[in-house]
Scaffold this motif. Structure first.
Motif: not given
Length: 95
Positions: A22-31
Motif C-alpha cells: 500500500a505504501g508503494g514498495l515493490i515486493i520481490p518474488d522471494s518475499a
C-alpha cells in the motif's frame, strides 16, 4: 478442461497478489506468500447426508473466495497450477 471434482470438493485457481505494498514498495518474488484468494473453476455435486440425501454446495463456478494458507492439494491441469480442496476449507466468498 475435462475435470469434475467429486462430492464436496472444488477446483480453485489462485488469484495473484499485488506486486506493491500500500505504501508503494515493490515486493520481490522471494518475499511473496502464496495467495489465499482464488476463483472457483469447478464444483462437485455436493456432500451426502447419512440418509443419502444430497447437500448442495454453497459456492458456484466463478465465485471469488478466501481459503486457509495450507488448504487444498496442488495439481497441474492443462499447464495451470490449481488447488483441489473440500468446500469446508473455504473461509468465505468475496462479494
Amino acid at each position: 478442461m475435462a475435470f469434475k471434482p467429486l462430492h464436496d470438493r472444488v477446483l480453485v485457481e489462485r488469484v495473484e497478489s499485488d506486486e506493491k505494498t500500500a505504501g508503494g514498495l515493490i515486493i520481490p518474488d522471494s518475499a511473496k506468500e502464496k495467495p489465499a484468494e482464488g476463483k472457483i473453476v469447478a464444483v462437485g455435486e455436493g456432500a451426502r447426508k447419512d440418509s443419502g440425501e444430497l447437500i448442495a454446495p454453497s459456492v458456484k463456478e466463478g465465485d471469488k473466495i478466501l481459503f486457509g494458507k495450507w488448504s487444498g492439494t496442488e495439481v497441474t491441469l492443462d499447464g495451470k497450477e490449481l488447488l483441489i480442496m473440500k468446500e469446508s476449507d473455504i473461509l468465505g466468498i468475496i462479494a
